[in-house]
Design a protein around this motif. Structure first.
Motif, short mmCIF file in Angstrom:
data_model
loop_
_atom_site.label_atom_id
_atom_site.label_comp_id
_atom_site.label_asym_id
_atom_site.label_seq_id
_atom_site.Cartn_x
_atom_site.Cartn_y
_atom_site.Cartn_z
N VAL A 1 0.85 -1.20 0.00
CA VAL A 1 0.00 0.00 0.00
C VAL A 1 0.89 1.25 0.00
N GLY A 2 1.00 1.86 -1.17
CA GLY A 2 1.90 3.00 -1.32
C GLY A 2 1.60 4.15 -0.37
N MET A 3 0.31 4.40 -0.15
CA MET A 3 -0.06 5.57 0.64
C MET A 3 0.43 5.46 2.09
N GLU A 4 0.70 4.24 2.55
CA GLU A 4 1.24 4.08 3.91
C GLU A 4 2.61 4.74 4.04
N VAL A 5 3.35 4.77 2.96
CA VAL A 5 4.67 5.43 2.99
C VAL A 5 4.48 6.94 3.16
N ILE A 6 3.45 7.47 2.53
CA ILE A 6 3.18 8.91 2.67
C ILE A 6 2.76 9.22 4.11
N GLU A 7 1.88 8.41 4.64
CA GLU A 7 1.38 8.61 5.99
C GLU A 7 2.53 8.58 7.00
N ALA A 8 3.37 7.57 6.88
CA ALA A 8 4.49 7.42 7.82
C ALA A 8 5.48 8.56 7.66
N THR A 9 5.78 8.91 6.42
CA THR A 9 6.76 9.98 6.18
C THR A 9 6.25 11.31 6.73
N ALA A 10 4.96 11.58 6.52
CA ALA A 10 4.39 12.84 7.03
C ALA A 10 4.50 12.89 8.56
N GLN A 11 4.23 11.74 9.20
CA GLN A 11 4.31 11.68 10.67
C GLN A 11 5.75 11.90 11.14
N ILE A 12 6.68 11.22 10.48
CA ILE A 12 8.10 11.33 10.88
C ILE A 12 8.61 12.76 10.68
N TYR A 13 8.28 13.35 9.54
CA TYR A 13 8.74 14.72 9.29
C TYR A 13 8.17 15.69 10.34
N ALA A 14 6.90 15.43 10.72
CA ALA A 14 6.28 16.30 11.74
C ALA A 14 6.97 16.09 13.10
N ASN A 15 7.32 14.83 13.41
CA ASN A 15 7.99 14.54 14.69
C ASN A 15 9.26 15.37 14.87
N TYR A 16 9.99 15.55 13.77
CA TYR A 16 11.31 16.17 13.87
C TYR A 16 11.38 17.57 13.24
N GLY A 17 10.27 18.03 12.71
CA GLY A 17 10.27 19.35 12.07
C GLY A 17 11.12 19.41 10.82
N PHE A 18 11.25 18.29 10.11
CA PHE A 18 11.97 18.33 8.82
C PHE A 18 11.21 19.24 7.85
N GLU A 19 11.95 20.05 7.12
CA GLU A 19 11.27 21.00 6.22
C GLU A 19 11.07 20.48 4.81
#
Ligand code: E4P
Length: 215
Positions: A139-157
């Motif tokens: 499920v490709g969209m799971e990669v988007i979901e996880a990446t969005a969460q991880i970027y938010a966790n660390y404030g990646f721009e």
């Protein structure tokens, strides 16, 4: 949510632009080859009316070659985002581009860990390929979901571009997740406006309007 158009077809980009739907453009070697036209000419034409980021991909496989290409492509237009593949050599090139103020789009990303590496290297954009994952039963969209969460966790721009979109549901799911950008093929954008009840509603209004007495 920003819409990029995923094509090197200038007329398709122009059509979407006239509809107010173009915040940027992504190309890749396959899309450019499909047009059968000189790359520089195509890029200049797109840049004559698209002011948002235009992704142009390198074809070298070593960091030095990628950097040489990146600097050259970046000199073509003011709004280039250099597309660099997810490899260690690519990440080295991304880091130098970031230091030099060259925008990058890390492409061929298929896992959240790869997306973390792209952000740490200083990528402007990261492009997880959703449709190609769906194609192999993941499920490709799971990669988007996880990446969005991880970027938010660390404030990646680094901004997430949902890539390899195959149908309107991908755009809808990307929007629900809150992805920064969807890069949409022209045929998918075309389909997004359609709804049978809209067509039926227009017809009914027009038919009823004929019944309104006219002076
Ligand atoms: C993204 O930047 C790529 O150009 C594109 O989305 C790849 O899509 P595909 O899997 O349909 O080739």
């Amino acid at each position: 949510m920003k819409f990029f158009i995923d094509t090197a077809n200038v007329e398709a980009i122009r059509k979407a632009h006239e509809r107010g739907m173009v915040d940027g453009v992504t190309t890749n070697p396959s899309l450019v080859a499909k047009e059968g036209r000189d790359f520089r000419t195509v890029v200049d034409e797109i840049a004559s009316f698209v002011k948002g980021p235009i992704s142009l991909e390198v074809i070298s496989e070593d960091a030095e070659g990628m950097l040489k290409e990146a600097r050259e492509l970046n000199g073509w237009i003011d709004n280039a985002a250099i597309k660099i593949p997810m490899t260690w050599e690519g990440l080295k090139a991304v880091k130098v581009c970031a230091d030099e103020g060259i925008q990058t789009n890390v492409t061929l990303v298929f896992s959240p860990n790869q997306a973390i590496l792209a952000a740490k290297a200083g990528a402007t954009f990261v492009s997880p390929f959703i449709g190609r994952l769906d194609d192999i039963g993941q499920v490709g969209m799971e990669v988007i979901e996880a990446t969005a969460q991880i970027y938010a966790n660390y404030g990646f721009e680094t901004e997430i571009i949902v890539a390899s979109i195959r149908h309107p549901i991908h755009v809808y799911e990307a929007a629900l997740i809150g992805a920064d950008i969807a890069t949409i093929p022209p045929d998918v954008l075309e389909k997004m406006v359609n709804h049978p009840l809209t067509d039926i509603g227009i017809k009914r209004f027009l038919d009823d309007w004929k019944k309104v007495p006219k002076k």
